[in-house]
Design a protein around this motif. Structure first.
Motif, mmCIF file in Angstrom:
data_model
loop_
_atom_site.group_PDB
_atom_site.id
_atom_site.type_symbol
_atom_site.label_atom_id
_atom_site.label_comp_id
_atom_site.label_asym_id
_atom_site.label_seq_id
_atom_site.Cartn_x
_atom_site.Cartn_y
_atom_site.Cartn_z
ATOM 1 N N GLN A 1 2.109 15.123 -13.237
ATOM 2 C CA GLN A 1 1.145 15.879 -13.731
ATOM 3 C C GLN A 1 1.163 17.242 -13.495
ATOM 4 O OE1 GLN A 1 -2.365 13.736 -12.745
ATOM 5 N NE2 GLN A 1 -1.891 12.063 -14.087
ATOM 6 N N ARG A 2 1.354 17.452 -12.518
ATOM 7 C CA ARG A 2 1.161 18.872 -11.778
ATOM 8 C C ARG A 2 2.515 19.685 -12.440
ATOM 9 N NH1 ARG A 2 -0.640 18.750 -5.615
ATOM 10 N NH2 ARG A 2 -2.985 17.978 -6.145
ATOM 11 N N ALA A 3 3.425 18.941 -12.505
ATOM 12 C CA ALA A 3 4.546 19.577 -13.121
ATOM 13 C C ALA A 3 4.607 20.097 -14.815
ATOM 14 C CB ALA A 3 6.013 18.756 -12.818
ATOM 15 N N ARG B 1 0.959 -1.098 -0.003
ATOM 16 C CA ARG B 1 -0.212 -0.023 -0.199
ATOM 17 C C ARG B 1 0.851 1.181 0.106
ATOM 18 N NH1 ARG B 1 -3.305 -1.810 3.667
ATOM 19 N NH2 ARG B 1 -2.312 -1.258 5.296
ATOM 20 N N ALA B 2 1.997 1.178 0.803
ATOM 21 C CA ALA B 2 3.138 2.169 0.921
ATOM 22 C C ALA B 2 3.592 2.499 -0.608
ATOM 23 C CB ALA B 2 4.026 2.253 1.858
ATOM 24 N N GLU B 3 4.062 1.681 -1.207
ATOM 25 C CA GLU B 3 4.615 1.725 -2.590
ATOM 26 C C GLU B 3 3.304 1.968 -3.615
ATOM 27 O OE1 GLU B 3 5.827 -2.264 -3.432
ATOM 28 O OE2 GLU B 3 7.234 -2.416 -2.065
ATOM 29 N N ARG B 4 2.437 1.620 -3.376
ATOM 30 C CA ARG B 4 1.371 2.132 -4.306
ATOM 31 C C ARG B 4 0.908 3.552 -4.110
ATOM 32 N NH1 ARG B 4 -1.432 -2.670 -3.355
ATOM 33 N NH2 ARG B 4 -2.735 -1.632 -1.922
ATOM 34 N N HIS B 5 0.975 3.939 -2.971
ATOM 35 C CA HIS B 5 0.796 5.430 -2.548
ATOM 36 C C HIS B 5 1.821 6.285 -2.906
ATOM 37 C CE1 HIS B 5 -0.688 8.481 -0.116
ATOM 38 N NE2 HIS B 5 0.438 8.960 0.408
ATOM 39 N N GLU B 6 3.188 5.746 -2.830
ATOM 40 C CA GLU B 6 4.346 6.520 -3.368
ATOM 41 C C GLU B 6 4.281 6.863 -4.875
ATOM 42 O OE1 GLU B 6 7.275 8.896 -2.760
ATOM 43 O OE2 GLU B 6 6.316 7.990 -1.272
ATOM 44 N N ILE B 7 3.798 5.801 -5.381
ATOM 45 C CA ILE B 7 3.547 5.836 -7.287
ATOM 46 C C ILE B 7 2.693 6.897 -7.431
ATOM 47 C CG2 ILE B 7 3.071 4.419 -9.059
ATOM 48 C CD1 ILE B 7 4.364 2.101 -7.772
ATOM 49 N N ALA B 8 1.429 6.643 -6.819
ATOM 50 C CA ALA B 8 0.385 7.609 -7.160
ATOM 51 C C ALA B 8 1.027 8.885 -6.863
ATOM 52 C CB ALA B 8 -0.754 7.297 -6.249
ATOM 53 N N LEU B 9 1.623 9.427 -5.651
ATOM 54 C CA LEU B 9 1.952 10.775 -5.325
ATOM 55 C C LEU B 9 3.038 11.230 -6.374
ATOM 56 C CD1 LEU B 9 2.638 11.061 -1.570
ATOM 57 C CD2 LEU B 9 0.871 11.891 -2.956
ATOM 58 N N MET C 1 3.154 10.265 -9.745
ATOM 59 C CA MET C 1 2.348 10.381 -10.928
ATOM 60 C C MET C 1 1.797 11.893 -10.928
ATOM 61 S SD MET C 1 0.783 6.818 -11.824
ATOM 62 C CE MET C 1 -0.088 7.115 -13.029
ATOM 63 N N LEU C 2 1.239 11.981 -9.638
ATOM 64 C CA LEU C 2 0.396 13.359 -9.495
ATOM 65 C C LEU C 2 1.438 14.625 -9.574
ATOM 66 C CD1 LEU C 2 -2.356 14.624 -8.625
ATOM 67 C CD2 LEU C 2 -1.662 14.611 -6.376
#
Length: 72
Positions: free
Chosen positions: A50-52, A36-44, A46-47
């Motif tokens: 996208q913002r950059a 879950r921590a790995e998926r959370h880090e990947i999602a962050l 990617m976000l």
């Protein structure tokens, strides 16, 4: 110490089984937490990416000019 006291100090078969079960559940929960921590880090990541990547409103005009066409 007598043999009876030593026998009572060791865990019973049921207790050993419960300890193994508790260790297996703990390992499973830790594995899920890590995933879950790995998926959370990947999602962050990617976000943040996208913002950059803000879209440049002039990018289309620049691309059209480089192709020799008129801008919009």
């Amino acid at each position: 110490m007598t043999a009876a006291v030593l026998h009572l100090a060791t865990p019973t078969a049921l207790e050993r089984g419960l300890l193994r079960l508790a260790a297996a559940i703990t390992a499973y929960a830790e594995h899920r937490r890590e995933r879950r921590a790995e998926r959370h880090e990947i999602a962050l990541d990617m976000l943040r990416e996208q913002r950059a990547r803000k879209r440049d409103p002039r990018a289309l005009d620049i691309a059209l000019l480089s192709l020799g066409s008129r801008p919009r």
